[in-house]
Design a protein around this motif. Structure first.
Motif, PDB file in Angstrom:
ATOM      1  N   GLY A 262       7.559 -21.316  -2.182  1.00 52.23           N
ATOM      2  CA  GLY A 262       7.103 -20.786  -0.974  1.00 52.23           C
ATOM      3  C   GLY A 262       7.790 -20.831   0.415  1.00 52.23           C
ATOM      4  N   GLU A 263       9.277 -20.326  -0.618  1.00 52.62           N
ATOM      5  CA  GLU A 263      10.770 -20.085   0.017  1.00 52.62           C
ATOM      6  C   GLU A 263      10.113 -18.066  -0.081  1.00 52.62           C
ATOM      7  N   VAL A 264      10.349 -17.683   0.940  1.00 52.25           N
ATOM      8  CA  VAL A 264      10.534 -16.017   1.478  1.00 52.25           C
ATOM      9  C   VAL A 264      11.880 -15.917   0.554  1.00 52.25           C
ATOM     10  N   PHE A 265      11.913 -14.431   0.059  1.00 52.61           N
ATOM     11  CA  PHE A 265      13.171 -14.263  -0.386  1.00 52.61           C
ATOM     12  C   PHE A 265      13.462 -12.987  -0.537  1.00 52.61           C
ATOM     13  N   PRO A 266      14.485 -12.405  -0.135  1.00 52.80           N
ATOM     14  CA  PRO A 266      15.238 -10.815  -0.682  1.00 52.80           C
ATOM     15  C   PRO A 266      15.190 -10.508  -1.965  1.00 52.80           C
ATOM     16  N   GLN A 267      14.534  -8.829  -2.100  1.00 53.09           N
ATOM     17  CA  GLN A 267      13.987  -8.358  -3.299  1.00 53.09           C
ATOM     18  C   GLN A 267      14.288  -6.499  -3.232  1.00 53.09           C
ATOM     19  N   SER A 268      15.376  -6.553  -4.521  1.00 55.69           N
ATOM     20  CA  SER A 268      15.599  -5.153  -4.809  1.00 55.69           C
ATOM     21  C   SER A 268      14.447  -4.503  -5.893  1.00 55.69           C
ATOM     22  N   LEU A 269      13.806  -3.737  -5.496  1.00 55.74           N
ATOM     23  CA  LEU A 269      12.744  -3.473  -6.748  1.00 55.74           C
ATOM     24  C   LEU A 269      12.392  -1.798  -6.925  1.00 55.74           C
ATOM     25  N   THR A 270      12.072  -1.521  -7.663  1.00 56.71           N
ATOM     26  CA  THR A 270      11.975  -0.551  -8.202  1.00 56.71           C
ATOM     27  C   THR A 270      10.290  -0.092  -8.946  1.00 56.71           C
ATOM     28  N   VAL A 271       9.643   0.259  -9.023  1.00 52.07           N
ATOM     29  CA  VAL A 271       8.245   0.626  -9.450  1.00 52.07           C
ATOM     30  C   VAL A 271       8.192   2.061  -9.826  1.00 52.07           C
ATOM     31  N   THR A 272       7.602   1.709 -11.313  1.00 50.86           N
ATOM     32  CA  THR A 272       7.359   2.806 -12.361  1.00 50.86           C
ATOM     33  C   THR A 272       6.378   3.366 -12.174  1.00 50.86           C
ATOM     34  N   THR A 273       5.455   4.509 -12.930  1.00 50.47           N
ATOM     35  CA  THR A 273       4.114   4.332 -13.281  1.00 50.47           C
ATOM     36  C   THR A 273       4.382   5.082 -14.929  1.00 50.47           C
ATOM     37  N   VAL A 274       3.521   4.014 -15.616  1.00 50.04           N
ATOM     38  CA  VAL A 274       3.455   4.593 -16.994  1.00 50.04           C
ATOM     39  C   VAL A 274       1.949   5.349 -17.135  1.00 50.04           C
ATOM     40  N   ARG A 275       2.222   6.467 -17.736  1.00 52.55           N
ATOM     41  CA  ARG A 275       0.950   7.965 -17.975  1.00 52.55           C
ATOM     42  C   ARG A 275       0.191   7.764 -19.260  1.00 52.55           C
ATOM     43  N   ASP A 276      -0.861   7.585 -19.154  1.00 56.69           N
ATOM     44  CA  ASP A 276      -1.581   7.719 -20.695  1.00 56.69           C
ATOM     45  C   ASP A 276      -1.190   9.287 -21.090  1.00 56.69           C
ATOM     46  N   GLU A 277      -1.825   9.271 -22.552  1.00 55.67           N
ATOM     47  CA  GLU A 277      -1.697  11.235 -23.039  1.00 55.67           C
ATOM     48  C   GLU A 277      -2.441  11.788 -22.264  1.00 55.67           C
ATOM     49  N   GLN A 278      -3.645  11.286 -21.484  1.00 53.30           N
ATOM     50  CA  GLN A 278      -3.952  12.490 -20.624  1.00 53.30           C
ATOM     51  C   GLN A 278      -3.338  11.894 -19.079  1.00 53.30           C
ATOM     52  N   GLN A 279      -2.256  11.693 -18.954  1.00 49.22           N
ATOM     53  CA  GLN A 279      -1.980  11.802 -17.964  1.00 49.22           C
ATOM     54  C   GLN A 279      -1.703  11.125 -16.589  1.00 49.22           C
ATOM     55  N   ASN A 280      -3.056   9.826 -17.019  1.00 46.00           N
ATOM     56  CA  ASN A 280      -3.505   9.163 -15.978  1.00 46.00           C
ATOM     57  C   ASN A 280      -2.522   7.747 -15.858  1.00 46.00           C
TER      58      ASN A 280
ATOM     59  N   GLN B  74       1.339  -1.167  -0.009  1.00 43.85           N
ATOM     60  CA  GLN B  74       0.153  -0.002   0.099  1.00 43.85           C
ATOM     61  C   GLN B  74       1.261   1.321  -0.254  1.00 43.85           C
ATOM     62  N   ASP B  75       2.210   1.246   1.384  1.00 48.54           N
ATOM     63  CA  ASP B  75       2.803   2.184   0.794  1.00 48.54           C
ATOM     64  C   ASP B  75       3.809   2.734   0.181  1.00 48.54           C
ATOM     65  N   ILE B  76       4.068   1.395  -1.305  1.00 41.90           N
ATOM     66  CA  ILE B  76       4.125   1.905  -2.140  1.00 41.90           C
ATOM     67  C   ILE B  76       3.889   2.079  -3.479  1.00 41.90           C
ATOM     68  N   ARG B  77       2.434   1.955  -3.469  1.00 44.81           N
ATOM     69  CA  ARG B  77       1.817   2.212  -4.482  1.00 44.81           C
ATOM     70  C   ARG B  77       1.425   2.926  -4.262  1.00 44.81           C
ATOM     71  N   SER B  78       1.054   4.521  -2.663  1.00 43.37           N
ATOM     72  CA  SER B  78       1.027   5.027  -2.553  1.00 43.37           C
ATOM     73  C   SER B  78       1.949   6.182  -3.263  1.00 43.37           C
ATOM     74  N   GLU B  79       3.217   6.219  -2.247  1.00 39.91           N
ATOM     75  CA  GLU B  79       4.082   6.886  -2.422  1.00 39.91           C
ATOM     76  C   GLU B  79       4.324   6.966  -4.474  1.00 39.91           C
ATOM     77  N   VAL B  80       4.203   5.805  -5.223  1.00 38.46           N
ATOM     78  CA  VAL B  80       4.233   5.628  -7.002  1.00 38.46           C
ATOM     79  C   VAL B  80       3.203   6.547  -7.275  1.00 38.46           C
ATOM     80  N   GLN B  81       2.363   6.779  -6.721  1.00 38.70           N
ATOM     81  CA  GLN B  81       0.905   7.412  -7.403  1.00 38.70           C
ATOM     82  C   GLN B  81       1.047   8.943  -6.893  1.00 38.70           C
ATOM     83  N   SER B  82       2.450   8.803  -6.186  1.00 40.47           N
ATOM     84  CA  SER B  82       2.631  10.976  -6.141  1.00 40.47           C
ATOM     85  C   SER B  82       3.931  11.017  -6.391  1.00 40.47           C
ATOM     86  N   ARG B  83       5.293  10.712  -7.006  1.00 45.59           N
ATOM     87  CA  ARG B  83       6.451  10.854  -6.513  1.00 45.59           C
ATOM     88  C   ARG B  83       6.941  10.318  -8.196  1.00 45.59           C
TER      89      ARG B  83
END
Ligand SMILES: Nc1nc2c(ncn2[C@@H]2O[C@@H]3COP(=O)(O)O[C@H]4[C@@H](O)[C@H](n5cnc6c(=O)[nH]c(N)nc65)O[C@@H]4COP(=O)(O)O[C@H]3[C@H]2O)c(=O)[nH]1
Length: 884
Positions: free
Chosen positions: A416-434, A393-402
Motif C-alpha cells: 500500500g505504500e506509495v513511492f516515487p519512481q523514475s520510469l522509462t517506457v519504450t515500444t517494441v515493434r514487430d516486423e510490420q511495425q505494429n 494515458q498520457d504516457i501511453r499516447s506519448e509512447v505511441q507517438s514518440r
C-alpha cells in the motif's frame, strides 16, 4: 554425397552390361559372322568403352559420336536415335548421325510424335518399313521423316516398355542387315536404352546435387565426407566457403582441418572426433575456427561414422554450420536475460493493451508483487489514484507517438505504500511495425528523493539555527512581493544585527556565540507569527519578512517586540547572564524598493544607521540613508589612504586632572582626522567605518606609534611625570602581537613604561582566553598601566576585573552625566568609586562638564577626572601652552 560416385563403381556396372550383350551374341553362335557383323561388333565394343567413361554432360555427344560410324558401316543414309527419358516433363531426344538442317527439323518433329512411332514397335521387335509396301500412316510418317526408301526400326527399351527407337535409313540398293547383324544392332539399342536410363539417372542425380548444394547455400550448412582410410576430407562448396577455402580446393587432410581449429577448442574437438571414431558414435559439437582472413567463426558440426561390412569405420560424413551470428545473438540474448534477471531496476513487459506479460526479480523486490500476482493484469493496478491513471494515458499516447517516455511518477507497492519512481517506457515493434510490446524500466527513487529533500533543506536552511537561509529568503521574499503586488499590500523587511556580537564571539568563544545565535533564533521563531518569515542571513544577521502590512505602525510594533526579545538576558552557558541588544533596519515594499535586492540592501543601510545611533535602535529606511551608506563606503577608502599617507591623521590630547591638587597628571590621546575637503572629522564618525573595514588594528598601531614618539619628546623635555593614555580597541587586543609591538616601541624610544597607559574596553576582558591572559601578563610584565575604559557600560564586575590586575577604572560619562539629575546615577557612581578603592584600583571619572559633578566626585573620593569642565581634547601646540 551424390556427386561422388567413384569411377570404380561405374566400371563394375558396365562390365555387367557387357556380359549381358555377350549373352545376346551367344544366341546366334551357328551363324557365320559377316564382315559387317565384325565391324558392328567392333563398333559396339568401342561404344561400350566410350560410354563407360561418359559423364552426364558428355553423354549426348558420346551417343552422337557412336551413331556416325554406325551409319558408315551400314551404309545408312541416316541413323537416328529417338529417346524418351523418364520423367513427366522430359522432352524426347533426337540424336542424328548426320547433321542436315531440314532432316533435323523433320526428325525432331517425329520425336515429338512418340505414340506414332511407338505404335510401330508393339511387340518390341525390329521392323523394316519400305516405301514400296508402306501401309499405315504411321509408317508413312516415319518414312517421310527419314526421307528414305526403307527404314529399319529397332526398339530401345527393356522387356517392359519401349523408351525409344533407333531408325536406320537405307536406300533400296543397300542390303538390309541379316539376323546376326540385327542382333548386334539390338545389342546397340539395348546399350542405348541403358545409356538413356543412365542419362535420366544422372540428370536426376545432378538435379538432386544441385538442389542439395542450393539448400546448403541457403541454409548456410556445408557438408563433408571424410575418407578416413585415405585421410581425405571432401568439402561441399558451402563447407569450403565456411572454411574460406579457395574455390578450386575441395579436399583437405585431417591435419589441415585441425590447423583451422581455435587453440582453445582444438583439444576438445580432436578428442570428440577420436571418441566418435573409436565408439562409432555420432558427434555433435560447437567450436571455433580461425579462417585465413583472420576471422574467428563459431561452428556447429555434426558427424556420423560410415562402417564397412565388417563393421569397421571407413569414413565419416557430416555437416558444418557457421553459427557465428546466431551464437553472438544468443550470447546477446543471454546477456540481456542476465541483465533482465539481475538488474536493480524493475522491468515490466506488457502487451499493447498494457497487460503484464513478464516482470523481473527486481520488480518483485521493489513492488512486493510476485510474477503470478501481476501477469495478465493491467499496469494501472499500481497507480495510487485516479489522477495518476490519467498520467498513464498520457504516457501511453506519448509512447505511441514518440516511441518512448521518460519521467517520474508515483506508484503503489503491494503493502500500500506509495513511492516515487523514475520510469522509462519504450515500444517494441514487430516486423510490420505494429506495437507488439511495451517495456517499462523503473527505479525506486525514494532514497534519492529523500536525499534531494535533505539537500534541498540544507541548501535552504541554516544548519546552526535551523532557520531558512539567505537563498530561501530571496525565494520567499520574491514570492511575497508578487503576492503583495496582486493584493496591493505592503511587505516589511527587517534586518537585525546583534550588537557587540563580534566581541562576544571573540572573547567568549564560538560555542557561546553559537548558543547565543540559536537562542536568538528560538526567540524570534517562537514569538513571531507562523506567517512571518524569519531567516538567518549569515553571521549575526537575521531578517524578518512581514506580509500583508497595511500600516507602518504594525511594523513598528513588531520592531519593538524584536528589541524586547533581544533586550532580555541570555543564558549561553557561561555561568552568568549576557545582555546584548540588536539594531534593526526596516524597509517597506513598495515604498523603499520594488525588488528583493533593493529592499534587503536598503534595510541593511537603515540597520547601519540604527547601529550608529548607539545600538539597540530601529530605523526605517529613508532615501538620505543611501547617501550616508555611500559616504561610509567612500570614507572607508579615504581612511585607508589617510593611514598610508600619514599627513591627515593627528592626535589631540585631553588632560586628566588630579581632583585634590588640580594638577594635570596625564593626557588621553584621541585621534582626529583632518580631511582634505571635509575638514576635521571626529572619531565618532570614522571609527565605525574603520571597524567595518577591518582597519582598527592598523589605526591602533598608528596611534600607539605616534603617542610613544610624543611621550619620548616629553620625557626629553623633562615634562615630569605625565601619563599618556592610549585607546586600544578589542580587535587589536584579541589579535595578538600587541606586547611585542609595544616592547619594540619602548625600546626604540627609550620610554619609561610606567608613563604609558593602555585603555581597553570591558569587552576585551570578558572571557579569560589564553590569548587574553597572555597579552595581559605580557603588558604587565612590560610595566605599562592598564585602564578599563567606559566602565559600567558592559558586563564586568569589579571583582572580575581585579583578577586581571587592571590598574585603573574610567567611569563612563553617562554615569557622571546622571549624578546631577538622578539619585540612581549618584548611587551607582559612588558605589563604583567605593568598591574600586576597596580593591585598590585607581579611579578616573570621564566627561566631567560641571562644577557640581566635580564636587560630587571629590566628595565621594574619586581621584582624577577629565572632561570639558577642565579642557576639551587639544592639539599638541595648545596642550604645550596649557602644560607650561
Ligand atoms: N560630551 C563630552 N565628551 C567628552 C567630555 N570630555 C571628554 N569627552 C569625549 O569623550 C571621549 C573620551 O574618549 P573615550 O571614552 O576613550 O572614547 C573615544 C574612544 O573610544 C575613541 N577614540 C578616540 N580616539 C581614539 C584613538 O586614538 N584610538 C582609539 N582606538 N579609539 C579612539 O573614540 C571615542 C570618542 O572620542 P572623542 O570624540 O575624542 O571623544 C572623547 C572626548 O572628546 C565631556 O566633558 N563631555
Amino acid at each position: 554425397m551424390t556427386g561422388m560416385t567413384s569411377p570404380a563403381d561405374g566400371q563394375d556396372h558396365w562390365s555387367q552390361v557387357w556380359q549381358d550383350l555377350l549373352k545376346g551374341r551367344a544366341l546366334t553362335p551357328s551363324l557365320p559372322v559377316s564382315p559387317l557383323g565384325l565391324q558392328l561388333q567392333s563398333l559396339l565394343e568401342n561404344s561400350l568403352q566410350r560410354f563407360m567413361f561418359s559423364r552426364a554432360d558428355t553423354l549426348l555427344h558420346d551417343l552422337q559420336a557412336c551413331l556416325q560410324p554406325l551409319a558408315t558401316a551400314l551404309q545408312a543414309e541416316q541413323v537416328v536415335l529417338l529417346l524418351c527419358p523418364q520423367g513427366a516433363h522430359a522432352q524426347p531426344l533426337c540424336i542424328l548421325s548426320a547433321q542436315d538442317d531440314s532432316s533435323t527439323q523433320r526428325l525432331q518433329r517425329l520425336a515429338l510424335q512418340r505414340d506414332d512411332w511407338c505404335g510401330l514397335l508393339e511387340r518390341q521387335q525390329p521392323r523394316l518399313l519400305s516405301a514400296a509396301v508402306a501401309r499405315g500412316p504411321d509408317e508413312q510418317l516415319v518414312l517421310q521423316a527419314m526421307a528414305c526408301d526403307q527404314v529399319l526400326l529397332l526398339p530401345v527399351g527393356d522387356h517392359h516398355a519401349v523408351s525409344g527407337c533407333m531408325l536406320l535409313g537405307l536406300s533400296d540398293d543397300i542390303a538390309v542387315p541379316d539376323e546376326h547383324e540385327r542382333s548386334l544392332l539390338s545389342g546397340f539399342t539395348r546399350l542405348c536404352f541403358l545409356i538413356a536410363d543412365r542419362l535420366a539417372l544422372m540428370t536426376h542425380l545432378e538435379q538432386r546435387e544441385r538442389s542439395l548444394l542450393q539448400t546448403e547455400r541457403l541454409a548456410r550448412i556445408g557438408s563433408w565426407y571424410d575418407d578416413v582410410l585415405n585421410n581425405r576430407i571432401t568439402f561441399t562448396p558451402q563447407a569450403g566457403e565456411i572454411f574460406e577455402l579457395s574455390p578450386e580446393v575441395s579436399q583437405v587432410s585431417l591435419e589441415t582441418y585441425i590447423a583451422y581449429l581455435h587453440p582453445d577448442d582444438k583439444e576438445r574437438v580432436i578428442t570428440t572426433l577420436q571418441h566418435s571414431l573409436q565408439r562409432l558414435q555420432p558427434s555433435d559439437m560447437t567450436y571455433r575456427i580461425c579462417t585465413p582472413s583472420g576471422r574467428v567463426k563459431m561452428i556447429h558440426g555434426l558427424g556420423e561414422i560410415i562402417v564397412n561390412a565388417e563393421g569397421k569405420a571407413v569414413a565419416r560424413v557430416g555437416t558444418v554450420q557457421d553459427i557465428t551470428e546466431a551464437h553472438a545473438r544468443e550470447q546477446r540474448l543471454q546477456q540481456a536475460a542476465r541483465v533482465f534477471e539481475s538488474t536493480m531496476e524493475g522491468v515490466v513487459i506488457t502487451d499493447p493493451a498494457g497487460l503484464i506479460e513478464a516482470i523481473n526479480p527486481a520488480f518483485t523486490t521493489i513492488t512486493g508483487y510476485a510474477e503470478d500476482e501481476v501477469r495478465g493484469r493491467s499496469v494501472a493496478m499500481f497507480s495510487p489514484e485516479r489522477r495518476q491513471r490519467n498520467v498513464l494515458q498520457d504516457i501511453r499516447s506519448e509512447v505511441q507517438s514518440r516511441g518512448f517516455w521518460r519521467g517520474e511518477i508515483w506508484n503503489r507497492r503491494k503493502n500500500g505504500e506509495v513511492f516515487p519512481q523514475s520510469l522509462t517506457v519504450t515500444t517494441v515493434r514487430d516486423e510490420q511495425q505494429n506495437i507488439s510490446h511495451y517495456v517499462a524500466v523503473f527505479a525506486d527513487i525514494t532514497r534519492q528523493k529523500e536525499s534531494e529533500q535533505q539537500l534541498d533543506y540544507l541548501a535552504h536552511h541554516d544548519s546552526l539555527t535551523g532557520l531558512p537561509n539567505r537563498s530561501s529568503l530571496l525565494i520567499k521574499l520574491q514570492r511575497a512581493l508578487e503576492l503583495a503586488s496582486q493584493k496591493r499590500r505592503k511587505v516589511a523587511v527587517i534586518t537585525i544585527d546583534l550588537d557587540h556580537f563580534k566581541h562576544i564571539n571573540d572573547s567568549l568563544g564560538h560555542p557561546a556565540g553559537d548558543r547565543l545565535l540559536q537562542e536568538c533564533a528560538r526567540r524570534l521563531r517562537e514569538r513571531l507569527r507562523d506567517s512571518d518569515t524569519v531567516v538567518r542571513q549569515g553571521g549575526d544577521e537575521f531578517v524578518v519578512v512581514l506580509e500583508n502590512i497595511v500600516s507602518d505602525d504594525q511594523v513598528r510594533r513588531v520592531a519593538e517586540i524584536i528589541q524586547q526579545l533581544f533586550g532580555s538576558a541570555f543564558d549561553v552557558g557561561i555561568g552568568r547572564e549576557l545582555f546584548i541588544g540588536a539594531s534593526l533596519g526596516i524597509t517597506l515594499f513598495p515604498d523603499h524598493g520594488r525588488d528583493v535586492t533593493q529592499l534587503i540592501s536598503n534595510a541593511d543601510v537603515a540597520m547601519y544607521q540604527a547601529k550608529s545611533k548607539g545600538r539597540n535602535h530601529y530605523q526605517f529606511y529613508t532615501n538620505d540613508l543611501t547617501q550616508a551608506a555611500t559616504d561610509r563606503l567612500e570614507l572607508g577608502n579615504e581612511l585607508r589612504h589617510a593611514l598610508q599617507r600619514d599627513d591627515e591623521l593627528q592626535l589631540h590630547y585631553q588632560p586628566q586632572v588630579c581632583i585634590r591638587s588640580g594638577r594635570v597628571t596625564g593626557v588621553e590621546a584621541l585621534i582626529r582626522w583632518q580631511h582634505e575637503q571635509e575638514g576635521m572629522i571626529q572619531p565618532g564618525r570614522f571609527l565605525p567605518v574603520a571597524e567595518d573595514n577591518g582597519l582598527m588594528p592598523e589605526l591602533d598601531s598608528w596611534v600607539l606609534n605616534k603617542a610613544c614618539r610624543q611621550l619620548a619628546v616629553w620625557q626629553q623635555q623633562g615634562i615630569a611625570p605625565l601619563i599618556l593614555a592610549v585607546n586600544i580597541t578589542q580587535p587589536t587586543f584579541v589579535a595578538g602581537g600587541l606586547v611585542e609591538r609595544l616592547k619594540a616601541l619602548l625600546d626604540i624610544y627609550q620610554l619609561d613604561p610606567s608613563w604609558l597607559e593602555l585603555e581597553i574596553t570591558e569587552g576585551a576582558l570578558l572571557e579569560p582566553t589564553a590569548q587574553v591572559l597572555s597579552t595581559i601578563a605580557g603588558l604587565k610584565a612590560l610595566g605599562v598601566m592598564l585602564a578599563v575604559d567606559d566602565f559600567g557600560t558592559g558586563y564586568s564586575s569589579l571583582a572580575y576585573l581585579h583578577r586581571y590586575r587592571v590598574d585603573k577604572l574610567k567611569i563612563d560619562r553617562s554615569f557622571i552625566n546622571s549624578v546631577e539629575r538622578e539619585e540612581e546615577g549618584r548611587v551607582i557612581t559612588s558605589t563604583i568609586i567605593n568598591m574600586a578603592r576597596g580593591l585598590g584600583l585607581q579611579i578616573l571619572a570621564e566627561g566631567v562638564e560641571t562644577a557640581p559633578q566635580l564636587e560630587f566626585l571629590r566628595a565621594n573620593g574619586c581621584e582624577t577626572y577629565q572632561g570639558f569642565y577642565f579642557s576639551r581634547p587639544l592639539p599638541l601646540t595648545e596642550l604645550a601652552l596649557l602644560l607650561k
